[in-house]
Design an enzyme around this catalytic site. Structure first.
Site, PDB file in Angstrom:
ATOM      1  N   SER A 142       0.846  -1.201   0.000  1.00  0.00           N
ATOM      2  CA  SER A 142       0.000   0.000   0.000  1.00  0.00           C
ATOM      3  C   SER A 142       0.877   1.246   0.000  1.00  0.00           C
ATOM      4  O   SER A 142       1.974   1.239   0.563  1.00  0.00           O
ATOM      5  CB  SER A 142      -0.884   0.009   1.253  1.00  0.00           C
ATOM      6  OG  SER A 142      -1.489   1.281   1.417  1.00  0.00           O
ATOM      7  N   TYR A 155      -1.262  -0.558  10.461  1.00  0.00           N
ATOM      8  CA  TYR A 155      -1.379  -0.895   9.029  1.00  0.00           C
ATOM      9  C   TYR A 155      -0.174  -0.377   8.250  1.00  0.00           C
ATOM     10  O   TYR A 155       0.443  -1.109   7.473  1.00  0.00           O
ATOM     11  CB  TYR A 155      -2.681  -0.309   8.489  1.00  0.00           C
ATOM     12  CG  TYR A 155      -2.973  -0.647   7.055  1.00  0.00           C
ATOM     13  CD1 TYR A 155      -3.489  -1.893   6.706  1.00  0.00           C
ATOM     14  CD2 TYR A 155      -2.757   0.285   6.028  1.00  0.00           C
ATOM     15  CE1 TYR A 155      -3.781  -2.194   5.382  1.00  0.00           C
ATOM     16  CE2 TYR A 155      -3.038  -0.018   4.710  1.00  0.00           C
ATOM     17  CZ  TYR A 155      -3.551  -1.250   4.391  1.00  0.00           C
ATOM     18  OH  TYR A 155      -3.832  -1.555   3.070  1.00  0.00           O
TER      19      TYR A 155
HETATM   20  N1  NAP Z   1      -8.861  -0.970  -0.606  1.00  0.00           N
HETATM   21  C1  NAP Z   1      -7.835  -0.117  -0.557  1.00  0.00           C
HETATM   22  O1  NAP Z   1      -8.017   1.123  -0.600  1.00  0.00           O
HETATM   23  C2  NAP Z   1      -6.430  -0.650  -0.474  1.00  0.00           C
HETATM   24  C3  NAP Z   1      -5.386   0.262  -0.658  1.00  0.00           C
HETATM   25  C4  NAP Z   1      -4.078  -0.195  -0.589  1.00  0.00           C
HETATM   26  C5  NAP Z   1      -3.831  -1.529  -0.348  1.00  0.00           C
HETATM   27  N2  NAP Z   1      -4.865  -2.403  -0.169  1.00  0.00           N
HETATM   28  C6  NAP Z   1      -4.534  -3.801   0.074  1.00  0.00           C
HETATM   29  O2  NAP Z   1      -5.173  -4.585  -0.906  1.00  0.00           O
HETATM   30  C7  NAP Z   1      -5.370  -5.909  -0.397  1.00  0.00           C
HETATM   31  C8  NAP Z   1      -6.807  -6.326  -0.663  1.00  0.00           C
HETATM   32  O3  NAP Z   1      -7.661  -5.503   0.086  1.00  0.00           O
HETATM   33  P1  NAP Z   1      -9.122  -5.091  -0.388  1.00  0.00           P
HETATM   34  O4  NAP Z   1      -9.192  -3.627  -0.318  1.00  0.00           O
HETATM   35  O5  NAP Z   1      -9.460  -5.794  -1.642  1.00  0.00           O
HETATM   36  O6  NAP Z   1      -9.982  -5.602   0.865  1.00  0.00           O
HETATM   37  P2  NAP Z   1     -10.944  -6.846   1.086  1.00  0.00           P
HETATM   38  O7  NAP Z   1     -12.044  -6.832   0.091  1.00  0.00           O
HETATM   39  O8  NAP Z   1     -11.290  -6.794   2.522  1.00  0.00           O
HETATM   40  O9  NAP Z   1     -10.022  -8.100   0.777  1.00  0.00           O
HETATM   41  C9  NAP Z   1      -9.170  -8.663   1.711  1.00  0.00           C
HETATM   42  C10 NAP Z   1      -8.935 -10.090   1.283  1.00  0.00           C
HETATM   43  O10 NAP Z   1      -7.988 -10.683   2.189  1.00  0.00           O
HETATM   44  C11 NAP Z   1      -8.508 -11.933   2.580  1.00  0.00           C
HETATM   45  N3  NAP Z   1      -7.979 -12.327   3.873  1.00  0.00           N
HETATM   46  C12 NAP Z   1      -7.991 -11.607   5.029  1.00  0.00           C
HETATM   47  N4  NAP Z   1      -7.445 -12.315   6.018  1.00  0.00           N
HETATM   48  C13 NAP Z   1      -7.062 -13.511   5.471  1.00  0.00           C
HETATM   49  C14 NAP Z   1      -6.441 -14.672   5.988  1.00  0.00           C
HETATM   50  N5  NAP Z   1      -6.097 -14.769   7.279  1.00  0.00           N
HETATM   51  N6  NAP Z   1      -6.195 -15.698   5.147  1.00  0.00           N
HETATM   52  C15 NAP Z   1      -6.542 -15.622   3.841  1.00  0.00           C
HETATM   53  N7  NAP Z   1      -7.126 -14.542   3.297  1.00  0.00           N
HETATM   54  C16 NAP Z   1      -7.393 -13.509   4.113  1.00  0.00           C
HETATM   55  C17 NAP Z   1     -10.027 -11.719   2.620  1.00  0.00           C
HETATM   56  O11 NAP Z   1     -10.724 -12.949   2.515  1.00  0.00           O
HETATM   57  P3  NAP Z   1     -11.394 -13.771   3.716  1.00  0.00           P
HETATM   58  O12 NAP Z   1     -11.984 -12.784   4.663  1.00  0.00           O
HETATM   59  O13 NAP Z   1     -12.395 -14.612   2.993  1.00  0.00           O
HETATM   60  O14 NAP Z   1     -10.285 -14.581   4.303  1.00  0.00           O
HETATM   61  C18 NAP Z   1     -10.200 -10.927   1.335  1.00  0.00           C
HETATM   62  O15 NAP Z   1     -10.244 -11.791   0.218  1.00  0.00           O
HETATM   63  C19 NAP Z   1      -5.014  -5.842   1.094  1.00  0.00           C
HETATM   64  O16 NAP Z   1      -3.715  -6.350   1.287  1.00  0.00           O
HETATM   65  C20 NAP Z   1      -5.048  -4.345   1.380  1.00  0.00           C
HETATM   66  O17 NAP Z   1      -4.218  -4.011   2.477  1.00  0.00           O
HETATM   67  C21 NAP Z   1      -6.158  -1.985  -0.237  1.00  0.00           C
END
Ligand code: NAP
Length: 255
Positions: A142, A155
Site C-alpha cells: 500500500s 497498518y
Molecule cells: N482498498 C484499498 O483502498 C487498499 C489500498 C491499498 C492496499 N490495499 C490492500 O489490498 C489488499 C486487498 O484488500 P481489499 O481492499 O481488496 O480488501 P478486502 O475486500 O477486505 O479483501 C481482503 C482479502 O484478504 C482476505 N484475507 C484476510 N485475512 C485472510 C487470511 N487470514 N487468510 C486468507 N485470506 C485472508 C479476505 O478474505 P477472507 O476474509 O475470505 O479470508 C479478502 O479476500 C489488502 O492487502 C489491502 O491491504 C487496499
C-alpha cells in the site's frame, strides 16, 4: 528486471486473498484473459461463487496465517498444474488506529496477516520457484507504507515492512529467474475501505485496480502503483525532509 506477463492464456496464477475486493477483481480479470486461477481466502462460499463454472478456476480455501495449510495448497497446485507462474499475496486487514489509542490485539492481528503470513508463506514458496527455475511473486502492499500517516499506526508499519521484504526478494531473486512485483494501490472502494469515515482522494473501483495491476505485470518494473494522479503526490511527499514532511502532513490530514 522482471519478466513481463503479456499473454495470460494458460498462465498458472494463485491469488491469496481472492474472496473480495482487489483480489476478487484481479481473479476475474485474469480468468477472462484465459489464465488458470486458483482463488484462496478463508470464505470458501465466496471463492466458489467467484470461480463459478469457469473451467480454469479453482477455489482453494485457506487461512494465510496457517503455514501448514499454505504448504498443502502449494503441494496440491504443483501436483494438479505441474508448476506455478505467479502468486499474488493480496490478503490483508485494516484497522484504523490512532497513536493515542494503540490496540495491542489489533497490532498483533495486522502484523500477522499483512506482514508475517506472506513472509512465512514465501519461506515455503521461494524454494519451489527456484527449483522450477522461473515464476513470479506479487505483493499487494500500500502507498500507506511510504511514510508515517495518521490512523495507520499498525497498518502503515505492516505495509512498510512488506514493501521492504519485497525489495529484498527482488534484489536477490530476479538474478535467479524469479520476478518480484510490489503492488501499491491508493484508495480502492472495497469492503476494507467501506467503513472509512474520512475522505478518500482519487478513489477507484476494484476493477480499475485489477486493470492497473495487469498493466503493471505486463511491464518489467518492480513497483506497480496507482492511480498515478494520487501516487505522484505521495511520492513527492516521500522525498521531503522530516522538518517539512511532518508539518505538511499534519496540515493535509488534519492530524
Ligand atoms: N482498498 C484499498 O483502498 C487498499 C489500498 C491499498 C492496499 N490495499 C490492500 O489490498 C489488499 C486487498 O484488500 P481489499 O481492499 O481488496 O480488501 P478486502 O475486500 O477486505 O479483501 C481482503 C482479502 O484478504 C482476505 N484475507 C484476510 N485475512 C485472510 C487470511 N487470514 N487468510 C486468507 N485470506 C485472508 C479476505 O478474505 P477472507 O476474509 O475470505 O479470508 C479478502 O479476500 C489488502 O492487502 C489491502 O491491504 C487496499
Amino acid at each position: 528486471m522482471n519478466r513481463p506477463f503479456r499473454d495470460w492464456r494458460l498462465q498458472r496464477v494463485w491469488i491469496v486473498g481472492a474472496s473480495s475486493g482487489i483480489g476478487a477483481a484481479l481473479a476475474q480479470a485474469l480468468l477472462a484473459r484465459g489464465a488458470r486461477v486458483a482463488l484462496s481466502a478463508r470464505r470458501n462460499d465466496e471463492l466458489v461463487r467467484l470461480a463459478g463454472t469457469a473451467e480454469n478456476a479453482l477455489a482453494l480455501p485457506l487461512d494465510l496465517g496457517d503455514t501448514a495449510a499454505f504448504s498443502a495448497a502449494l503441494d496440491r497446485l504443483e501436483r494438479d498444474w505441474g508448476g506455478i507462474d505467479l502468486v499474488v499475496f493480496c490478503a490483508g486487514t485494516w484497522t484504523p488506529m490512532a497513536a493515542t489509542r494503540l490496540d495491542a490485539d489489533a497490532i498483533a492481528r495486522t502484523l500477522a496477516i499483512n506482514l508475517q503470513a506472506p513472509m512465512t508463506a514465501c519461506a515455503a514458496l521461494v524454494p519451489r520457484l527456484l527449483a522450477q527455475g522461473h515464476g513470479a511473486i506479487g505483493f499487494v502492499s500500500s502507498v500507506s507504507g511510504y511514510r508515517g500517516l495518521p490512523q495507520a499506526a499498525a497498518y502503515g508499519a505492516s505495509k512498510a515492512g512488506l514493501s521492504h521484504f519485497a525489495e529484498t526478494l527482488h534484489l536477490e531473486l530476479v538474478p535467479r529467474g524469479i520476478s518480484v512485483y510490489l503492488i501499491n494501490p491508493g484508495f480502492v472502494a472495497t469492503p476494507m475501505t467501506a467503513t472509512n469515515a474520512f475522505r478518500m482522494p482519487a478513489l477507484i473501483t476494484p476493477e480499475e485496480a485489477a486493470d492497473e495491476i495487469i498493466a503493471g505485470l505486463a511491464r518489467t518494473g518492480f513497483e506497480i502503483h496507482f492511480p498515478r494522479r494520487f501516487t505522484f503526490w505521495l511520492k513527492l511527499l516521500r522525498l521531503l525532509p522530516y522538518r517539512i514532511y511532518f508539518p505538511l502532513a499534519r496540515r493535509l490530514t488534519g492530524a
